[in-house]
Design a protein around this motif. Structure first.
Motif, PDB file in Angstrom:
ATOM      1  N   UNK A 248       0.686  -1.214   0.003  1.00  0.00           N
ATOM      2  CA  UNK A 248       0.159   0.030  -0.053  1.00  0.00           C
ATOM      3  C   UNK A 248       0.934   1.295   0.012  1.00  0.00           C
ATOM      4  N   UNK A 249       2.226   1.245  -0.115  1.00  0.00           N
ATOM      5  CA  UNK A 249       3.110   2.229   0.031  1.00  0.00           C
ATOM      6  C   UNK A 249       3.019   3.211  -1.073  1.00  0.00           C
ATOM      7  N   UNK A 250       2.636   2.617  -2.300  1.00  0.00           N
ATOM      8  CA  UNK A 250       2.373   3.552  -3.681  1.00  0.00           C
ATOM      9  C   UNK A 250       1.030   3.210  -3.934  1.00  0.00           C
ATOM     10  N   UNK A 251       0.241   2.428  -3.371  1.00  0.00           N
ATOM     11  CA  UNK A 251      -1.125   2.278  -3.575  1.00  0.00           C
ATOM     12  C   UNK A 251      -1.554   0.893  -4.246  1.00  0.00           C
ATOM     13  N   UNK A 252      -2.233   0.221  -3.757  1.00  0.00           N
ATOM     14  CA  UNK A 252      -2.953  -0.960  -4.345  1.00  0.00           C
ATOM     15  C   UNK A 252      -3.396  -1.021  -5.662  1.00  0.00           C
ATOM     16  N   UNK A 253      -3.208  -1.805  -6.811  1.00  0.00           N
ATOM     17  CA  UNK A 253      -2.497  -2.791  -6.477  1.00  0.00           C
ATOM     18  C   UNK A 253      -0.797  -2.993  -7.062  1.00  0.00           C
ATOM     19  N   UNK A 254      -0.119  -1.492  -6.872  1.00  0.00           N
ATOM     20  CA  UNK A 254       0.934  -1.451  -7.234  1.00  0.00           C
ATOM     21  C   UNK A 254       2.026  -2.481  -6.810  1.00  0.00           C
ATOM     22  N   UNK A 255       2.120  -2.660  -5.360  1.00  0.00           N
ATOM     23  CA  UNK A 255       2.940  -3.369  -4.857  1.00  0.00           C
ATOM     24  C   UNK A 255       2.673  -5.120  -5.122  1.00  0.00           C
ATOM     25  N   UNK A 256       1.370  -5.511  -4.945  1.00  0.00           N
ATOM     26  CA  UNK A 256       0.923  -6.832  -5.303  1.00  0.00           C
ATOM     27  C   UNK A 256       1.681  -7.281  -6.739  1.00  0.00           C
ATOM     28  N   UNK A 257       1.356  -6.239  -7.603  1.00  0.00           N
ATOM     29  CA  UNK A 257       1.735  -6.638  -8.994  1.00  0.00           C
ATOM     30  C   UNK A 257       3.199  -6.742  -8.988  1.00  0.00           C
ATOM     31  N   UNK A 258       4.065  -6.065  -8.452  1.00  0.00           N
ATOM     32  CA  UNK A 258       5.326  -6.199  -8.444  1.00  0.00           C
ATOM     33  C   UNK A 258       5.818  -7.774  -7.661  1.00  0.00           C
ATOM     34  N   UNK A 259       5.179  -8.086  -6.814  1.00  0.00           N
ATOM     35  CA  UNK A 259       5.243  -9.382  -6.212  1.00  0.00           C
ATOM     36  C   UNK A 259       4.753 -10.278  -7.300  1.00  0.00           C
ATOM     37  N   UNK A 260       3.940 -10.261  -7.979  1.00  0.00           N
ATOM     38  CA  UNK A 260       3.441 -11.416  -8.929  1.00  0.00           C
ATOM     39  C   UNK A 260       4.567 -11.342  -9.967  1.00  0.00           C
ATOM     40  N   UNK A 261       5.181 -10.247 -10.423  1.00  0.00           N
ATOM     41  CA  UNK A 261       6.186 -10.128 -11.402  1.00  0.00           C
ATOM     42  C   UNK A 261       7.318 -10.988 -11.047  1.00  0.00           C
ATOM     43  N   UNK A 262       7.427 -10.789  -9.679  1.00  0.00           N
ATOM     44  CA  UNK A 262       8.846 -11.480  -9.131  1.00  0.00           C
ATOM     45  C   UNK A 262       8.591 -12.954  -9.132  1.00  0.00           C
ATOM     46  N   UNK A 263       7.366 -13.315  -8.900  1.00  0.00           N
ATOM     47  CA  UNK A 263       7.115 -14.949  -8.937  1.00  0.00           C
ATOM     48  C   UNK A 263       6.850 -15.584 -10.527  1.00  0.00           C
ATOM     49  N   UNK A 264       6.731 -14.362 -11.506  1.00  0.00           N
ATOM     50  CA  UNK A 264       6.647 -14.862 -12.776  1.00  0.00           C
ATOM     51  C   UNK A 264       5.282 -15.209 -13.225  1.00  0.00           C
ATOM     52  N   UNK A 265       4.554 -14.839 -12.778  1.00  0.00           N
ATOM     53  CA  UNK A 265       2.928 -14.734 -12.685  1.00  0.00           C
ATOM     54  C   UNK A 265       2.423 -13.637 -14.210  1.00  0.00           C
ATOM     55  N   UNK A 266       2.854 -12.361 -13.793  1.00  0.00           N
ATOM     56  CA  UNK A 266       2.314 -11.270 -14.715  1.00  0.00           C
ATOM     57  C   UNK A 266       3.362 -10.242 -14.828  1.00  0.00           C
ATOM     58  N   UNK A 267       3.280  -9.330 -15.559  1.00  0.00           N
ATOM     59  CA  UNK A 267       4.087  -8.207 -15.545  1.00  0.00           C
ATOM     60  C   UNK A 267       3.372  -7.056 -14.437  1.00  0.00           C
ATOM     61  N   UNK A 268       4.282  -6.246 -14.395  1.00  0.00           N
ATOM     62  CA  UNK A 268       3.877  -5.228 -13.006  1.00  0.00           C
ATOM     63  C   UNK A 268       3.181  -3.934 -13.522  1.00  0.00           C
ATOM     64  N   UNK A 269       2.601  -3.794 -14.623  1.00  0.00           N
ATOM     65  CA  UNK A 269       2.033  -2.840 -15.367  1.00  0.00           C
ATOM     66  C   UNK A 269       0.586  -2.226 -14.679  1.00  0.00           C
ATOM     67  N   UNK A 270       0.344  -1.086 -14.662  1.00  0.00           N
ATOM     68  CA  UNK A 270      -0.797  -0.659 -13.911  1.00  0.00           C
ATOM     69  C   UNK A 270      -1.355   0.626 -14.782  1.00  0.00           C
ATOM     70  N   UNK A 271      -2.500   0.939 -14.813  1.00  0.00           N
ATOM     71  CA  UNK A 271      -3.047   2.104 -15.507  1.00  0.00           C
ATOM     72  C   UNK A 271      -3.096   3.454 -14.798  1.00  0.00           C
ATOM     73  N   UNK A 272      -2.712   4.480 -15.460  1.00  0.00           N
ATOM     74  CA  UNK A 272      -2.787   5.669 -15.165  1.00  0.00           C
ATOM     75  C   UNK A 272      -4.242   5.991 -14.553  1.00  0.00           C
ATOM     76  N   UNK A 273      -4.387   6.496 -13.179  1.00  0.00           N
ATOM     77  CA  UNK A 273      -3.175   7.624 -12.782  1.00  0.00           C
ATOM     78  C   UNK A 273      -2.448   6.659 -11.915  1.00  0.00           C
ATOM     79  N   UNK A 274      -2.410   5.421 -11.653  1.00  0.00           N
ATOM     80  CA  UNK A 274      -1.302   4.715 -11.193  1.00  0.00           C
ATOM     81  C   UNK A 274      -0.105   4.389 -11.892  1.00  0.00           C
TER      82      UNK A 274
END
Length: 298
Positions: A248-274
């Motif tokens: 939640x440091x930079x708003x959900x789901x920014x953080x969890x998407x980064x975790x999933x990228x590290x796990x090889x599930x998906x990329x960390x892209x989010x839509x603006x304004x995120x």
């Protein structure tokens, strides 16, 4: 709907995107399969974590259809339809094929800052028009207003309102709800780290952000809670205390998407304004995950 369908862990699914910010259905399939294999009990599609605010009507339909078609274990599906225009929500419910949906999760009206009576009337209208049960979603940190315990209790008497995802973080409010709610009304934790605390007073489970990546931990927690082994359940939750605030440091789901990228599930892209997480946050997440993997290896 039988209460046992929503006992345990519901995963608030993210929406994977590719570099062009189109829906990544390959990543979504990996996520559905991964969370099911790790033991989630139901899917929550198009909640806040799914970036529903920046998806159009056709995209939402495609995601719901895809989740239903790729639900290998036939898990219950909760679908998010909420907003701050009561009439529009009723129209969205009417225009959505909810045949394969077990309940609608509807967030409390945001921005308008309605009174408690306004919130009450809003949900009554939605429940009266919905062909499937409604679950309230109270998240004051996003909506700017709280569904009070008293309003929740009043709404619990409606035959088509079956529960609340309570994310106020207020244990005393949850206690009041538990004490006075209708007998068959469900209290669901909306805060990952409060899952055990809320279970101890009568909640039936959690709708979780972290379960996108760590559904196995939540499965362990729920297994321990079945036997009231709170000590073992707490040991599982403690594995998540460092990584949870980073979500939640930079708003959900920014953080969890980064975790999933590290796990090889998906990329960390989010839509603006995120925007994707900063290098500094990425490094903190990677550090936490390294520690986490080290603990699992012990």
């Amino acid at each position: 709907m039988p209460a046992q369908k929503l006992v345990g862990t519901g995963v608030a699914l993210i929406t994977p995107f590719n570099e062009a910010l189109e829906i990544d259905f390959t990543g979504l399939k990996r996520l559905l399969d991964s969370t099911a294999e790790k033991g989630v009990d139901y899917y929550v599609v198009m909640g806040t974590t799914g970036e529903s605010a920046t998806l159009d009507k056709n995209e939402k339909k495609k995601i719901l259809d895809f989740a239903c078609a790729n639900n290998a274990k036939q898990l219950p599906i909760i679908y998010g339809i909420g907003g701050n225009n009561t009439k529009e929500i009723i129209e969205q419910i009417s225009d959505t094929d909810l045949t394969a949906v077990d309940a609608v999760l509807s967030v409390s009206p945001y921005y308008n800052k309605p009174s408690q009576e306004g919130i009450y009337e809003h949900y009554l209208k939605i429940a009266d028009h919905s062909p499937v049960p409604i679950i309230l979603y109270n998240v004051p940190g996003r909506t700017g207003s709280n569904i009070s315990a008293e309003t929740t209790i009043r709404l619990s008497e409606h035959d088509n309102i079956i529960g609340t995802k309570e994310a106020s973080g207020d244990i005393s409010q949850a206690l009041t709800i538990i004490k006075h709610k209708a007998d068959d009304f469900l209290l669901i934790s909306g805060d990952d780290l409060l899952t055990i605390s809320l279970h101890a007073i009568g909640a039936i489970g959690v709708i979780s952000v972290l379960a996108n990546a760590f559904a196995d931990i939540f499965n362990n927690i729920m297994e321990h809670l079945k036997t009231s082994d709170y000590q073992s359940a707490t040991q599982e939750v403690l594995k998540l205390t460092e990584i949870n605030p980073l979500m939640y440091e930079q708003s959900n789901p920014v953080g969890i998407k980064q975790v999933l990228m590290e796990q090889g599930i998906c990329e960390n892209y989010v839509r603006l304004p995120l925007v994707p997480c900063t290098v500094a946050l990425k490094e903190k997440i990677q550090h936490c995950m390294t520690l986490f993997e080290g603990e699992k290896a012990l």
